[in-house]
Design a protein around this motif. Structure first.
Motif, PDB file in Angstrom:
ATOM      1  N   UNK A  93      19.395   4.860 -16.957  1.00  0.00           N
ATOM      2  CA  UNK A  93      20.483   5.652 -16.965  1.00  0.00           C
ATOM      3  C   UNK A  93      21.206   6.322 -18.397  1.00  0.00           C
ATOM      4  N   UNK A  94      21.058   7.377 -18.612  1.00  0.00           N
ATOM      5  CA  UNK A  94      21.515   7.820 -19.893  1.00  0.00           C
ATOM      6  C   UNK A  94      22.821   7.921 -19.787  1.00  0.00           C
ATOM      7  N   UNK A  95      23.696   7.652 -20.753  1.00  0.00           N
ATOM      8  CA  UNK A  95      25.347   7.754 -20.434  1.00  0.00           C
ATOM      9  C   UNK A  95      25.686   8.973 -19.973  1.00  0.00           C
ATOM     10  N   UNK A  96      26.432   8.438 -18.925  1.00  0.00           N
ATOM     11  CA  UNK A  96      27.109   9.853 -17.998  1.00  0.00           C
ATOM     12  C   UNK A  96      26.505  10.442 -17.354  1.00  0.00           C
ATOM     13  N   UNK A  97      24.917   9.865 -17.126  1.00  0.00           N
ATOM     14  CA  UNK A  97      24.176  10.783 -16.106  1.00  0.00           C
ATOM     15  C   UNK A  97      23.774   9.753 -14.850  1.00  0.00           C
ATOM     16  N   UNK A  98      22.852  10.397 -14.008  1.00  0.00           N
ATOM     17  CA  UNK A  98      22.383   9.723 -12.937  1.00  0.00           C
ATOM     18  C   UNK A  98      21.340   8.635 -13.208  1.00  0.00           C
ATOM     19  N   UNK A  99      21.386   7.557 -12.392  1.00  0.00           N
ATOM     20  CA  UNK A  99      20.183   6.694 -12.363  1.00  0.00           C
ATOM     21  C   UNK A  99      18.955   7.418 -12.048  1.00  0.00           C
ATOM     22  N   UNK A 100      17.908   7.215 -13.203  1.00  0.00           N
ATOM     23  CA  UNK A 100      16.692   7.896 -12.802  1.00  0.00           C
ATOM     24  C   UNK A 100      15.614   6.834 -12.423  1.00  0.00           C
ATOM     25  N   UNK A 101      14.495   7.166 -11.740  1.00  0.00           N
ATOM     26  CA  UNK A 101      13.416   6.376 -11.608  1.00  0.00           C
ATOM     27  C   UNK A 101      12.172   6.434 -12.461  1.00  0.00           C
ATOM     28  N   UNK A 102      11.973   5.412 -12.978  1.00  0.00           N
ATOM     29  CA  UNK A 102      10.774   5.521 -13.866  1.00  0.00           C
ATOM     30  C   UNK A 102       9.434   5.120 -13.401  1.00  0.00           C
ATOM     31  N   UNK A 103       9.285   4.086 -12.882  1.00  0.00           N
ATOM     32  CA  UNK A 103       7.953   3.426 -12.427  1.00  0.00           C
ATOM     33  C   UNK A 103       8.374   2.331 -11.333  1.00  0.00           C
ATOM     34  N   UNK A 104       7.355   2.412 -10.333  1.00  0.00           N
ATOM     35  CA  UNK A 104       7.264   1.159  -9.536  1.00  0.00           C
ATOM     36  C   UNK A 104       5.741   0.343  -9.689  1.00  0.00           C
ATOM     37  N   UNK A 105       5.901  -0.764  -9.400  1.00  0.00           N
ATOM     38  CA  UNK A 105       4.798  -1.808  -9.492  1.00  0.00           C
ATOM     39  C   UNK A 105       4.585  -2.558  -8.419  1.00  0.00           C
ATOM     40  N   UNK A 106       3.375  -2.758  -7.901  1.00  0.00           N
ATOM     41  CA  UNK A 106       3.171  -3.717  -7.010  1.00  0.00           C
ATOM     42  C   UNK A 106       1.684  -4.130  -6.982  1.00  0.00           C
ATOM     43  N   UNK A 107       1.384  -5.474  -6.864  1.00  0.00           N
ATOM     44  CA  UNK A 107      -0.081  -6.110  -6.777  1.00  0.00           C
ATOM     45  C   UNK A 107      -0.594  -5.646  -8.117  1.00  0.00           C
ATOM     46  N   UNK A 108       0.035  -5.873  -9.297  1.00  0.00           N
ATOM     47  CA  UNK A 108      -0.365  -5.791 -10.411  1.00  0.00           C
ATOM     48  C   UNK A 108      -0.654  -4.397 -10.814  1.00  0.00           C
ATOM     49  N   UNK A 109      -0.291  -3.276 -10.237  1.00  0.00           N
ATOM     50  CA  UNK A 109      -0.536  -2.046 -10.674  1.00  0.00           C
ATOM     51  C   UNK A 109       0.553  -1.201 -10.326  1.00  0.00           C
ATOM     52  N   UNK A 110       0.682  -0.028 -10.860  1.00  0.00           N
ATOM     53  CA  UNK A 110       1.470   1.163 -10.837  1.00  0.00           C
ATOM     54  C   UNK A 110       1.302   1.761  -9.514  1.00  0.00           C
ATOM     55  N   UNK A 111       2.506   1.861  -8.895  1.00  0.00           N
ATOM     56  CA  UNK A 111       2.307   2.445  -7.475  1.00  0.00           C
ATOM     57  C   UNK A 111       2.903   4.034  -7.831  1.00  0.00           C
ATOM     58  N   UNK A 112       4.106   4.204  -8.342  1.00  0.00           N
ATOM     59  CA  UNK A 112       4.419   5.565  -8.550  1.00  0.00           C
ATOM     60  C   UNK A 112       4.994   5.478  -9.799  1.00  0.00           C
ATOM     61  N   UNK A 113       5.095   6.748 -10.472  1.00  0.00           N
ATOM     62  CA  UNK A 113       5.668   6.823 -11.779  1.00  0.00           C
ATOM     63  C   UNK A 113       6.202   8.345 -11.809  1.00  0.00           C
ATOM     64  N   UNK A 114       7.365   8.596 -12.606  1.00  0.00           N
ATOM     65  CA  UNK A 114       7.982   9.735 -12.720  1.00  0.00           C
ATOM     66  C   UNK A 114       7.686  10.628 -13.877  1.00  0.00           C
ATOM     67  N   UNK A 115       8.053  12.020 -13.977  1.00  0.00           N
ATOM     68  CA  UNK A 115       7.606  12.649 -15.120  1.00  0.00           C
ATOM     69  C   UNK A 115       8.077  12.086 -16.247  1.00  0.00           C
ATOM     70  N   UNK A 116       9.072  11.332 -16.378  1.00  0.00           N
ATOM     71  CA  UNK A 116       9.651  10.820 -17.619  1.00  0.00           C
ATOM     72  C   UNK A 116       8.835   9.735 -18.033  1.00  0.00           C
ATOM     73  N   UNK A 117       8.047   8.829 -17.247  1.00  0.00           N
ATOM     74  CA  UNK A 117       6.970   7.992 -17.531  1.00  0.00           C
ATOM     75  C   UNK A 117       5.734   8.316 -18.161  1.00  0.00           C
ATOM     76  N   UNK A 118       5.560   8.799 -19.523  1.00  0.00           N
ATOM     77  CA  UNK A 118       4.675   9.368 -19.852  1.00  0.00           C
ATOM     78  C   UNK A 118       3.769   8.351 -20.719  1.00  0.00           C
ATOM     79  N   UNK A 119       2.968   8.641 -21.381  1.00  0.00           N
ATOM     80  CA  UNK A 119       1.970   8.080 -22.318  1.00  0.00           C
ATOM     81  C   UNK A 119       2.540   6.734 -23.161  1.00  0.00           C
ATOM     82  N   UNK A 120       3.854   7.203 -23.400  1.00  0.00           N
ATOM     83  CA  UNK A 120       4.724   6.342 -24.386  1.00  0.00           C
ATOM     84  C   UNK A 120       5.139   4.885 -23.610  1.00  0.00           C
ATOM     85  N   UNK A 121       4.998   5.152 -22.400  1.00  0.00           N
ATOM     86  CA  UNK A 121       5.889   3.891 -21.536  1.00  0.00           C
ATOM     87  C   UNK A 121       4.285   3.413 -20.911  1.00  0.00           C
TER      88      UNK A 121
END
Lengths: 114, 111
Positions: free
Chosen positions: A37-65
């Motif tokens: 959540x950037x100050x003053x903005x909405x809560x934004x999804x980054x990534x979900x994780x299940x069974x030791x692997x990423x289930x979903x990720x958003x566009x924000x979640x790039x190679x730096x994450x």
């Protein structure tokens, strides 16, 4: 009452540095998430994780994450080379088994990139 | 295009003055609508989950309702300690397990 915990509560870093944000989800939960959540903005999804692997990720979640569950209790978010625009509150959440169970959020880590 | 919109953005009430907060959504295949309370500098605190139109949930002075297009959070006789930002979020088909949040309503209750 079980709760999600996060450390540190506040992290200050220089642009280009790597940071690791840590979370301990509720113990019997199986699904783990990071939001920001950037100050003053909405809560934004980054990534979900299940069974030791990423289930979903958003566009924000790039190679730096990246995310990891290094042991049976911790769940981490790593930002490899921080940018000024990464400054935000980062929330970890966890969810129990079942299709519709609610997500419980931690208190957050305030990341400040200088 | 916003999928979850909350109104009003801010609401000032006198203690004891009941009101309602609105959350409208445009997603299809709703798999759950969630209400959270967020205090400044803290994480969202879970309040309610609603799954189908007509469903209602209550907790102390709060009551959440759901229709096919929107949800209301009714606050009856609020107290100053109810002051917080109230967030609405949805899970829906084709979006996996992620929550999509609205912008929140900042509620201030004056004594």
């Amino acid at each position: 009452e079980p709760e999600v915990t996060q450390t540190p509560s506040h992290q200050v870093t220089q642009m280009g540095q790597e940071v690791i944000l840590r979370c301990v989800p509720i113990s019997n939960h199986l699904y783990f998430y990071w939001y920001r959540q950037i100050l003053g903005q909405k809560v934004e999804f980054l990534v979900s994780f299940y069974n030791n692997e990423i289930s979903e990720k958003s566009e924000i979640f790039d190679d730096q994450f990246s995310v990891e569950r290094p042991d049976g209790s911790n769940f981490t978010l790593k930002i490899r080379s921080t940018k000024l625009e990464d400054s935000a509150m980062y929330f970890c959440a966890s969810r129990g088994p079942g299709s519709y169970n609610e997500q419980f959020f931690g208190p957050g880590t305030r990341l400040t990139v200088l | 295009e916003d999928q979850v919109t909350q109104s009003p953005e801010a609401l000032r009430l006198q203690e004891g003055e009941s009101s309602s907060l609105n959350c409208s959504y445009t997603v299809s295949g709703l798999r759950g609508l969630f209400w959270y309370r967020q205090d400044p500098g803290k994480g969202p605190e879970f309040l309610f989950t609603l799954y189908s139109a007509g469903e209602e949930k209550e907790k102390e002075r709060l009551k959440a309702t759901l229709t096919k297009k929107e949800s209301f959070l009714h606050i009856t006789a609020p107290k100053p300690e109810d002051s917080a930002t109230y967030l609405c979020a949805v899970r829906y088909n084709n979006a996996g397990n992620m929550l999509t949040f609205g912008g929140g309503t900042r509620l201030m209750v004056k004594p």
